[in-house]
Design an enzyme around this catalytic site. Sequence first.
Site, PDB file in Angstrom:
ATOM      1  N   SER A  64       0.820  -1.280   0.251  1.00 17.69           N
ATOM      2  CA  SER A  64       0.045   0.184  -0.149  1.00 17.69           C
ATOM      3  C   SER A  64       0.911   1.178   0.101  1.00 17.69           C
ATOM      4  O   SER A  64       1.490   1.387  -1.232  1.00 17.69           O
ATOM      5  CB  SER A  64      -0.928  -0.189   1.273  1.00 17.69           C
ATOM      6  OG  SER A  64      -1.665   1.136   1.142  1.00 17.69           O
ATOM      7  N   ASP A 280      -6.187   2.374  -2.455  1.00 18.09           N
ATOM      8  CA  ASP A 280      -7.718   2.055  -1.829  1.00 18.09           C
ATOM      9  C   ASP A 280      -7.812   3.150  -0.881  1.00 18.09           C
ATOM     10  O   ASP A 280      -8.719   3.112   0.038  1.00 18.09           O
ATOM     11  CB  ASP A 280      -7.470   0.852  -1.168  1.00 18.09           C
ATOM     12  CG  ASP A 280      -6.304   0.657   0.095  1.00 18.09           C
ATOM     13  OD1 ASP A 280      -5.794   1.685   0.240  1.00 18.09           O
ATOM     14  OD2 ASP A 280      -6.423  -0.287   0.842  1.00 18.09           O
ATOM     15  N   PRO A 498      -1.961   2.596  21.730  1.00 15.87           N
ATOM     16  CA  PRO A 498      -0.823   1.637  21.280  1.00 15.87           C
ATOM     17  C   PRO A 498      -0.851   1.388  19.600  1.00 15.87           C
ATOM     18  O   PRO A 498      -1.993   1.249  19.115  1.00 15.87           O
ATOM     19  CB  PRO A 498      -0.817   0.317  21.970  1.00 15.87           C
ATOM     20  CG  PRO A 498      -2.152   0.159  22.191  1.00 15.87           C
ATOM     21  CD  PRO A 498      -2.984   1.571  22.293  1.00 15.87           C
ATOM     22  N   SER A 499       0.306   1.533  19.207  1.00 16.96           N
ATOM     23  CA  SER A 499       0.327   1.016  17.749  1.00 16.96           C
ATOM     24  C   SER A 499       0.010  -0.253  17.545  1.00 16.96           C
ATOM     25  O   SER A 499       0.285  -1.113  18.453  1.00 16.96           O
ATOM     26  CB  SER A 499       1.698   1.551  17.325  1.00 16.96           C
ATOM     27  OG  SER A 499       2.350   0.719  16.198  1.00 16.96           O
ATOM     28  N   THR A 501       1.636  -2.008  15.164  1.00 18.69           N
ATOM     29  CA  THR A 501       2.708  -2.748  14.528  1.00 18.69           C
ATOM     30  C   THR A 501       4.081  -2.472  15.374  1.00 18.69           C
ATOM     31  O   THR A 501       5.150  -3.346  15.059  1.00 18.69           O
ATOM     32  CB  THR A 501       2.859  -2.095  13.104  1.00 18.69           C
ATOM     33  OG1 THR A 501       2.848  -0.830  13.201  1.00 18.69           O
ATOM     34  CG2 THR A 501       1.746  -2.605  12.281  1.00 18.69           C
TER      35      THR A 501
END
Length: 541
Positions: A64, A280, A498-499, A501
């Site tokens: 992406s 997208d 929190p992220s 990843t």
Amino acid sequence: MDSEALRKYSALHSKPAGLTLHYGTAGFRAKAEQLDHVVFRMGLLAVLRSRAVTATIGIMVTASHNPEEDNGVKLVDPLGEMLHPSWEEYATQLANAEEQELQKVITEICQKAAVNLHKDASVFIGRDTRPSSEKLSQSVIDGIQVLGGQYHDYGLVTTPQLHYMVCCQNTQGQYGKATLEGYYEKLSKAFMELIKQSHCSGESQRHLKIDCANGIGALKLLEMKPYFPQEVLIHIYNDGTKEKLNHLCGADFVKVHQKPPGGLDMKPNERCCSFDGDADRIVYYYKDTAGHFHLIDGDKIATLISIFLKELLAKVKQNFKMAVVQTAYANGNSTRYLQETLKVPVHCVKTGVKHLHHKAQEFDVGVYFEANGHGTVLFSKAAETKIRQLVKEEKDDERREAAKMLENMIDLINQTVGDAVSDMLVIEAILALKGLSVQQWDALYADLPNRLLKVQVADRRVIDTTDAERRALTPPGLQEKIDALVKKYKLSRAFVRPSGTEDVVRIYAEADTQENADALAHEVSLAVFHLAGGKGAPPQP
């Protein structure tokens, strides 16, 4: 299952030692050279998933809006939706299994998910334009073939096009023809039918500059150009012939940096938009006569679409339930405008497309967009059937015309997933039908000034949230501190999460002025640093 073939091919796509990856909302993402074993194994998993649900499954090779040297892979479920959460866990297990464990893990998945290995399996494959994508999709094919699955390789497609193909295939063509021509024909026909109903102003209305992030969007728009009516003049920039994918361009760059992409010269009041790397997401923007940059993000796109749909729904006089679904990142003024001015119910859910999509399915008409420009509209089966019936049978002219517009909207919108090409055509049609300029659209409401920050922490799991991520449950004392800080400023709010990843905590703050939004974000980031185990030096203002 042919153990010998599995062993042989698995050795050709061996897993690097010590590498662990997790399947998240966006599937797997990593540096391209770390992914060969992962995509091979996702080929295996797609065959198992196809057998488990007796349907075609999609595999898309893309990362992406990530840099060109990254890549990724994600699976698409039968109706074009994202992979079922229980299978995300299987994906993670399979990707991280050691070579000698692979067959055992496959057998366990087959038992848990009641997979019949003797059934037929069918997989559709697509890829973006990254230099690494072709080789990686070949590894996907190896995985599919080892387990005896059938596949159709669509080659270079946008992510939403692959979602569309999978849905067409599994609805036996009810959703459309599972070919690129089928996609272009369906969208262009609905678009032309819609703008036929517009009685609006002159030619200038129709010029649009599109930044394609040097990605797949450019190739597909060029293929689609012959299907557009003459009045639509699209000008393609960052088409991938000169520069690197997503480098200083694309929807994510424009949204994060709040400035125009490189490679596109903007004249005052020209309508421009940017796709992301796999098409997208979409955001619009323009420069005013004073040279100021104005971003029109997913919140404002959702608002424009909601205004249009609400008017049409009022005209058809059916008791359809409509709602807008947002995340905590949606600008506070967009929420206020939708609820107070438009009187449309708004629901807030956790960040991540799957949460928005799931909530939107609860309504006859569910509009969802993330602020980053990823979104679509879902129509319930019942609403769609009723609208198509009204087009055929309604005697009252105004009601029938409105139903016809809704029917064309249903066909123009890619309901499987956010789709930059489809969303762009929806927006262009609405602007033409309502005779709105980009400035008038932007002026619906003014965004509250906001700031996004992140703080590195030793372990992101110390932060636990509730109320669609708008309040922190842990660590103790953090939410009370945020509440006290928010009270200092007008029209303000802030939250931390929190992220998904990496070990960072993301901070969002908004207030009546940019200065106050910046100050609030900084103060909250200090609170996170001290209470949630920040790493390195404390954040600087």
